[in-house]
Design an enzyme around this catalytic site. Structure first.
Site, mmCIF file in Angstrom:
data_model
loop_
_atom_site.group_PDB
_atom_site.id
_atom_site.type_symbol
_atom_site.label_atom_id
_atom_site.label_comp_id
_atom_site.label_asym_id
_atom_site.label_seq_id
_atom_site.Cartn_x
_atom_site.Cartn_y
_atom_site.Cartn_z
ATOM 1 N N CYS A 232 0.887 -1.162 0.000
ATOM 2 C CA CYS A 232 0.000 0.000 0.000
ATOM 3 C C CYS A 232 0.921 1.207 0.000
ATOM 4 O O CYS A 232 1.494 1.558 1.028
ATOM 5 C CB CYS A 232 -0.893 0.009 1.246
ATOM 6 S SG CYS A 232 -1.837 1.542 1.404
ATOM 7 N N CYS B 55 -0.628 4.329 2.230
ATOM 8 C CA CYS B 55 -0.782 4.277 3.700
ATOM 9 C C CYS B 55 -0.360 2.903 4.196
ATOM 10 O O CYS B 55 0.814 2.563 4.064
ATOM 11 C CB CYS B 55 -2.172 4.710 4.165
ATOM 12 S SG CYS B 55 -3.602 3.899 3.426
ATOM 13 N N SER B 56 -1.283 2.118 4.743
ATOM 14 C CA SER B 56 -0.877 0.851 5.364
ATOM 15 C C SER B 56 -1.933 -0.226 5.175
ATOM 16 O O SER B 56 -2.043 -1.123 6.007
ATOM 17 C CB SER B 56 -0.619 1.064 6.853
ATOM 18 O OG SER B 56 -1.809 1.506 7.498
ATOM 19 N N CYS B 57 -2.723 -0.163 4.088
ATOM 20 C CA CYS B 57 -3.821 -1.109 3.879
ATOM 21 C C CYS B 57 -3.303 -2.550 3.854
ATOM 22 O O CYS B 57 -2.310 -2.849 3.173
ATOM 23 C CB CYS B 57 -4.536 -0.785 2.570
ATOM 24 S SG CYS B 57 -5.289 0.859 2.615
#
Lengths: 212, 219
Positions: free
Chosen positions: A110, A113-115
């Site tokens: 991702c 972000c941090s998906c």
């Protein structure tokens, strides 16, 4: 708010002890206001620290390796197939499984972000959320793989999946050779977290950790 | 936005440095930031796209020198202040000085397991048809909104192929502004690594990006 401003100006040295106090003050305030139920906080932490983790994903992969019909269902409608094993919910509402083959290796990132697919892998490791991986996974996946100890042949196409929407990806790694007739439980021990992100491969038959 | 969060293809961040047997949390405060973020998210005072935008709106130098839970703490603090649920004075003091704002819902302990198991799907009913089908050639628009977007910078103006139609999903660019779901068709778009990163990229490699319809032009 001198507090945040100070953190910002001074950098690392003063940040860590300070952040503990800041978080304590924030939690006290939100509880005091009646915005959060402290008992709910405990359950949230316990769920993702103790109950949900990559063993869930490993069970999905092991079943797909053992059961051709299940594998097909997983590739056609991953959300439903994964729900059959009881793994559902937050950050796994729209699952897609991508299959590694002799010609294709998949890797998930991702960049924005941090998906990450929480119901099957738990919370993401620090490196997955950090700038080195997020910047390089799309532009230099082979270099990233090398850093994880995986040399990818030029004949193999590397496909990177950038999780920019609410779709969450799980890699179905190649089944290791020499595992014919293994039980799902034994197969699951070969399935590492990194093999389901695509930064690693499943362990080989002789690397199998001792049964728990 | 062209903020520090848009990291794809950037250079200079060094090795990845994975930690063997990494625990889910490294310090106790991280547990609290994680849980507070989820609990406050449930109150409905903001949505996941506003949360992401709050985090990426940090000063770039601060964003890049922060750990991810530090970024979450900054984001949560901004959201609480913007929604006027707390004041700066109260944050400093760690106690309430004003009457609480009435919230439409609070995450009570007894509902947590059910909430987590259900999640919050982002797909929506629609009576529209997708403009693109699998195999169509498309080009990502060169849009650079100062607000939230999920079109990564490295894909702007690049040409790809529709690999799959993912369904009709909440449009983050609008949702982050508080303008409602405004759902759009979402596609998996396949780009060659060479189209994105130049001729030195390996010829067989690809990057797939999930993109909303309004990010794309037909080719």
């Amino acid at each position: 708010m001198a507090h945040t401003h100070d953190d910002h100006e001074h950098g690392e040295g003063s940040e860590l002890p300070d952040i503990e106090l800041r978080v304590k003050a924030l939690e006290s305030l939100l509880v005091d206001k009646g915005y959060v139920d402290p008992a709910a906080l405990g359950i949230l932490v316990e769920t993702y620290e103790k109950k949900v983790g990559p063993r869930n994903g490993a069970a999905v992969v092991a079943k797909a390796w053992s059961d051709e019909a299940y594998k097909q269902k997983l590739l056609d409608d991953a959300t439903a197939a994964i729900a059959e094993l009881g793994f559902t919910g937050r950050q796994g509402e729209h699952m897609v499984v991508v299959e590694n083959t002799a010609q294709t290796h998949n890797m998930v990132v991702c960049t924005l972000c941090s998906c990450y697919p929480w119901p099957v892998l738990g919370l993401p490791p620090v490196w997955y959320k950090s700038a080195p991986y997020r910047s390089r996974a799309v532009a230099d996946p082979r270099g990233v793989l090398e850093e994880f100890g995986v040399e990818m042949d030029d004949d193999v196409a590397v496909k990177v999946w950038d999780s920019t929407a609410e779709v969450r990806y799980l890699v179905l790694p190649l089944r290791p050779e020499g595992t014919d007739g293994w039980s799902e439980e034994d197969l699951a021990r070969l399935v590492t977290r990194d093999s389901m992100i695509g930064t690693g491969l499943a362990l080989s038959a002789d690397q199998a950790p001792e049964g728990a | 936005m062209n903020g520090a969060q848009d990291l794809g293809g950037k250079h200079g961040f060094g090795p990845i440095d994975p930690e063997p047997n990494e625990p889910p949390f490294h310090d106790d405060w991280e547990r609290h930031v994680f849980a507070l973020t989820l609990a406050m998210g449930f109150t409905g005072q903001w949505n996941i796209d506003k949360s992401r935008h709050a985090r990426e709106s940090m000063d770039p130098a601060h964003y890049l020198s922060s750990s991810y839970y530090q970024i979450w703490l900054e984001g949560l603090t901004r959201l609480l202040l913007n929604a006027e649920l707390v004041s700066r004075e109260e944050l400093e003091a760690g106690e309430s000085r004003n009457d609480p704002v009435p919230l439409k819902q609070i995450m009570r302990a007894e509902i947590v397991p059910d909430l987590l198991a259900k999640g919050g799907p982002a797909d929506r009913e629609t009576d529209t048809e997708p403009v693109f089908s699998e195999g169509d050639a498309v080009r990502a628009k060169n849009i650079q909104p100062p607000g939230h977007t999920r079109l990564p910078g490295y894909a702007r103006s690049r040409q790809g192929v529709i690999a799959a139609v993912r369904g009709c999903h909440v449009f983050p660019d609008a949702n982050a502004r508080g303008d409602g779901d405004q759902p759009q068709w979402l596609y998996s778009v396949r780009f060659t690594a060479q189209e994105l990163f130049g001729d030195t990229a390996p010829p067989k490699d690809e990057v797939h990006i999930d993109m909303w319809e309004s990010y794309l032009d037909a080719v």
